[in-house]
Design a protein around this motif. Structure first.
Motif: not given
Length: 333
Positions: A133-151
């Motif tokens: 699930v988190m890998i799918d979310l990381l594929r999103e280009e518009k994902l915030e930097a903080e969320k990317r680090i968290e995931f």
């Protein structure tokens, strides 16, 4: 019976001797010759009758052995009479019982393996699903930097958890299979406790937990310091996790002529009464277990200690704490 070459030779010799003896006696005295013929005939008849009976018993035993080879261990052929065949029957019965027990053990091992594979699959399924699930979310280009680090950190945490789980299961499987060679060195308990505490001092400091250690300096036992350290670490981890901030962890050790004992005690939340009988069962999680727990640490500790002529037991009361008792028994000389 007559297919046996030795029986045919014996029968030929008996008839030959009887005929020759009867003929010679008949020449001397016809009446005595007749009696000799009758006696010889009866001897040969009884010998054949006895041999036939023996062959029947051997044939029954052969049939029993065929049943055993087909997995039927239910027949009872114990024989309390004297004789070599009776001894053979009793020995076959003993082997049958042994094979039956081994069959039961193999069946239990297969069931245990199936359960273990099911448990492993269940334990790995949750973190794998979470990571996907988190890998799918990381594929999103518009994902915030903080969320990317968290995931990313969450994925790293899950990978470390899976690595620990697989490593622990590998160690447990080696112990269960008997492929681990435990050393038999003199282990000073003070050094063992120090070695086990080393990786746990920071978690205890974070929770501001107090540590009390009491024991005689020369207390020792015969065992493997590295594997025993692993067991002690898992027990201490359990105590630290279930003891609140500013709680107390106490370690006592002593030695007597029968065994060396190590007691690890905390004043934490304790273990539910209904959980106590299963606390050392693999993958068992009690009511007070944390979400991160997979229920393998105490099972490993138990296995390591019992494989070194030791015993691990636990006493606990809800809200009053838990006490683990480790005993390493001395080998009798």
């Amino acid at each position: 019976m007559l297919r046996n070459k030795e029986i045919r030779i014996l029968l030929f010799l008996l008839i030959g001797v009887s005929v020759t003896g009867t003929f010679l006696v008949f020449i001397i005295n016809p009446m005595a010759g007749l009696i000799t013929f009758i006696v010889s005939f009866l001897i040969i008849y009884l010998a054949l009758l006895f041999t036939l009976k023996r062959y029947k018993e051997i044939e029954d035993l052969s049939g029993y052995l065929r049943d055993i080879s087909n997995g039927n261990y239910s027949m009872d052929i114990r024989d309390n009479e004297e004789g070599e065949l009776s001894i053979l029957k009793n020995e076959i019965y003993k082997v049958t019982l042994m094979l039956s027990k081994q069959g039961e053990y193999l069946k239990k091992d297969k069931e245990a393996l199936a359960d273990a594979l099911s448990d492993i699959s269940h334990q790995l399924k949750t973190p794998l699903t979470s990571m996907m699930v988190m890998i799918d979310l990381l594929r999103e280009e518009k994902l915030e930097a903080e969320k990317r680090i968290e995931f990313t950190k969450n994925i790293e945490t899950q990978l470390k958890r899976m690595e620990w789980l697989l490593t622990s299961l590998l160690k447990l499987s080696k112990i269960d299979a008997g492929t681990v060679s435990f050393k038999k060195d003199k282990v000073l308990v003070g050094e063992l406790i120090k070695k086990a505490l080393n990786p746990l001092l920071i978690p205890m400091e974070i929770k501001e937990q107090k540590l009390f250690i009491d024991g005689k300096e020369n207390t020792s036992f015969i065992g493997d310091i590295n594997w025993t350290t692993e067991a002690i670490v898992n027990i201490l981890k359990n105590c630290i996790e279930h003891t609140k901030n500013e709680g107390i962890i106490s370690i006592f050790y002593d030695e007597n002529p029968l065994y060396t004992e190590i007691k690890i005690k905390d004043n934490g939340i304790g273990i539910e009464k209904e959980d106590l009988p299963y606390i050392f069962k693999r993958f068992y999680k009690g009511k007070n277990a944390s979400d991160e727990s997979v229920g393998i640490g105490l099972a490993m500790a138990k296995s390591i200690i019992t494989n070194q002529n030791g015993d691990l037991s636990v006493k606990s009361k809800k809200s009053e704490g838990t006490e683990f008792s480790i005993k390493f028994y001395k080998e009798q000389k």
